[in-house]
Write a protein that holds these residues in place. Sequence first.
Motif, PDB file in Angstrom:
ATOM      1  N   ILE A 129      -2.655   2.682   2.984  1.00 39.98           N
ATOM      2  CA  ILE A 129      -4.035   2.665   2.500  1.00 39.98           C
ATOM      3  C   ILE A 129      -4.063   2.271   1.023  1.00 39.98           C
ATOM      4  O   ILE A 129      -4.917   1.493   0.586  1.00 39.98           O
ATOM      5  CB  ILE A 129      -4.726   4.023   2.742  1.00 39.98           C
ATOM      6  CG1 ILE A 129      -4.912   4.238   4.243  1.00 39.98           C
ATOM      7  CG2 ILE A 129      -6.064   4.104   2.018  1.00 39.98           C
ATOM      8  CD1 ILE A 129      -5.380   5.626   4.624  1.00 39.98           C
TER       9      ILE A 129
ATOM     10  N   ALA B 107      -5.857  -1.024  -0.711  1.00 43.65           N
ATOM     11  CA  ALA B 107      -6.761  -0.954  -1.863  1.00 43.65           C
ATOM     12  C   ALA B 107      -6.314  -1.910  -2.971  1.00 43.65           C
ATOM     13  O   ALA B 107      -7.133  -2.592  -3.584  1.00 43.65           O
ATOM     14  CB  ALA B 107      -6.828   0.479  -2.391  1.00 43.65           C
TER      15      ALA B 107
ATOM     16  N   GLN C  29      -7.207  -5.414  -1.909  1.00 45.10           N
ATOM     17  CA  GLN C  29      -8.643  -5.675  -2.032  1.00 45.10           C
ATOM     18  C   GLN C  29      -9.043  -5.933  -3.477  1.00 45.10           C
ATOM     19  O   GLN C  29     -10.011  -6.643  -3.731  1.00 45.10           O
ATOM     20  CB  GLN C  29      -9.448  -4.507  -1.483  1.00 45.10           C
ATOM     21  CG  GLN C  29      -9.419  -4.425   0.019  1.00 45.10           C
ATOM     22  CD  GLN C  29     -10.181  -3.215   0.541  1.00 45.10           C
ATOM     23  OE1 GLN C  29     -10.457  -2.273  -0.183  1.00 45.10           O
ATOM     24  NE2 GLN C  29     -10.505  -3.259   1.827  1.00 45.10           N
ATOM     25  N   ARG C  30      -8.303  -5.378  -4.400  1.00 49.49           N
ATOM     26  CA  ARG C  30      -8.574  -5.606  -5.828  1.00 49.49           C
ATOM     27  C   ARG C  30      -7.836  -6.830  -6.358  1.00 49.49           C
ATOM     28  O   ARG C  30      -7.848  -7.088  -7.552  1.00 49.49           O
ATOM     29  CB  ARG C  30      -8.176  -4.366  -6.621  1.00 49.49           C
ATOM     30  CG  ARG C  30      -9.044  -3.180  -6.298  1.00 49.49           C
ATOM     31  CD  ARG C  30      -8.598  -1.946  -7.025  1.00 49.49           C
ATOM     32  NE  ARG C  30      -9.458  -0.835  -6.645  1.00 49.49           N
ATOM     33  CZ  ARG C  30      -9.249   0.414  -6.994  1.00 49.49           C
ATOM     34  NH1 ARG C  30      -8.207   0.730  -7.734  1.00 49.49           N
ATOM     35  NH2 ARG C  30     -10.074   1.356  -6.614  1.00 49.49           N
TER      36      ARG C  30
ATOM     37  N   THR D 195      -1.912   2.462  -8.051  1.00 54.20           N
ATOM     38  CA  THR D 195      -2.956   2.271  -7.049  1.00 54.20           C
ATOM     39  C   THR D 195      -2.414   2.553  -5.657  1.00 54.20           C
ATOM     40  O   THR D 195      -3.069   3.204  -4.840  1.00 54.20           O
ATOM     41  CB  THR D 195      -3.521   0.837  -7.124  1.00 54.20           C
ATOM     42  OG1 THR D 195      -4.065   0.624  -8.420  1.00 54.20           O
ATOM     43  CG2 THR D 195      -4.595   0.615  -6.082  1.00 54.20           C
TER      44      THR D 195
ATOM     45  N   PRO E  89      -5.732   6.833  -0.509  1.00 50.04           N
ATOM     46  CA  PRO E  89      -7.151   6.939  -0.164  1.00 50.04           C
ATOM     47  C   PRO E  89      -8.045   7.376  -1.319  1.00 50.04           C
ATOM     48  O   PRO E  89      -9.254   7.203  -1.257  1.00 50.04           O
ATOM     49  CB  PRO E  89      -7.180   7.988   0.944  1.00 50.04           C
ATOM     50  CG  PRO E  89      -5.806   8.086   1.443  1.00 50.04           C
ATOM     51  CD  PRO E  89      -4.911   7.678   0.332  1.00 50.04           C
TER      52      PRO E  89
ATOM     53  N   ASN F 282      -8.448   5.953  -3.930  1.00 49.55           N
ATOM     54  CA  ASN F 282      -9.093   4.753  -4.450  1.00 49.55           C
ATOM     55  C   ASN F 282     -10.483   4.553  -3.860  1.00 49.55           C
ATOM     56  O   ASN F 282     -11.350   3.967  -4.491  1.00 49.55           O
ATOM     57  CB  ASN F 282      -8.235   3.519  -4.129  1.00 49.55           C
ATOM     58  CG  ASN F 282      -6.958   3.504  -4.918  1.00 49.55           C
ATOM     59  OD1 ASN F 282      -6.968   3.368  -6.126  1.00 49.55           O
ATOM     60  ND2 ASN F 282      -5.839   3.659  -4.224  1.00 49.55           N
ATOM     61  N   TYR F 283     -10.686   5.032  -2.652  1.00 48.78           N
ATOM     62  CA  TYR F 283     -11.960   4.828  -1.968  1.00 48.78           C
ATOM     63  C   TYR F 283     -12.986   5.912  -2.271  1.00 48.78           C
ATOM     64  O   TYR F 283     -14.116   5.835  -1.784  1.00 48.78           O
ATOM     65  CB  TYR F 283     -11.734   4.704  -0.461  1.00 48.78           C
ATOM     66  CG  TYR F 283     -10.958   3.452  -0.127  1.00 48.78           C
ATOM     67  CD1 TYR F 283     -11.562   2.209  -0.202  1.00 48.78           C
ATOM     68  CD2 TYR F 283      -9.624   3.517   0.222  1.00 48.78           C
ATOM     69  CE1 TYR F 283     -10.863   1.053   0.073  1.00 48.78           C
ATOM     70  CE2 TYR F 283      -8.906   2.364   0.513  1.00 48.78           C
ATOM     71  CZ  TYR F 283      -9.537   1.134   0.441  1.00 48.78           C
ATOM     72  OH  TYR F 283      -8.828  -0.001   0.710  1.00 48.78           O
ATOM     73  N   ILE F 284     -12.598   6.906  -3.050  1.00 49.76           N
ATOM     74  CA  ILE F 284     -13.578   7.923  -3.453  1.00 49.76           C
ATOM     75  C   ILE F 284     -13.781   7.905  -4.957  1.00 49.76           C
ATOM     76  O   ILE F 284     -14.222   8.888  -5.541  1.00 49.76           O
ATOM     77  CB  ILE F 284     -13.179   9.335  -2.963  1.00 49.76           C
ATOM     78  CG1 ILE F 284     -11.826   9.767  -3.506  1.00 49.76           C
ATOM     79  CG2 ILE F 284     -13.201   9.404  -1.458  1.00 49.76           C
ATOM     80  CD1 ILE F 284     -11.513  11.223  -3.239  1.00 49.76           C
TER      81      ILE F 284
ATOM     82  N   ASN G  47      -9.765   4.828  -9.920  1.00 49.68           N
ATOM     83  CA  ASN G  47      -9.448   3.461 -10.313  1.00 49.68           C
ATOM     84  C   ASN G  47      -8.335   3.531 -11.355  1.00 49.68           C
ATOM     85  O   ASN G  47      -8.572   3.370 -12.545  1.00 49.68           O
ATOM     86  CB  ASN G  47     -10.682   2.757 -10.868  1.00 49.68           C
ATOM     87  CG  ASN G  47     -10.439   1.284 -11.080  1.00 49.68           C
ATOM     88  OD1 ASN G  47      -9.474   0.717 -10.570  1.00 49.68           O
ATOM     89  ND2 ASN G  47     -11.312   0.652 -11.833  1.00 49.68           N
TER      90      ASN G  47
END
Length: 65
Positions: free
Chosen positions: A14, A18, A21-22, A41, A46, A48-50, A53
């Motif tokens: 995960i 992330a 995706q960045r 990262t 996970p 990163n999704y809440i 950064n």
Amino acid sequence: MRLLTALVVIWLIIGALAAAQRDYFKQDNVNCASAGTIALTIVAGPLNYIGANPKVKCSVPQPSK
């Protein structure tokens, strides 16, 4: 033990998603800060999704002259 291993692997996958995706893997100039940011990262996974950064700032000492 298998469950813990599976959770750690999923966590890291995960985190790698992330980072992808960045667009962290498309950078041409890799230095200490960008490599550290990519690693952090991935480890953050996970989180990163809440809203996490993670960014790393570092400087490498220059060789003496």
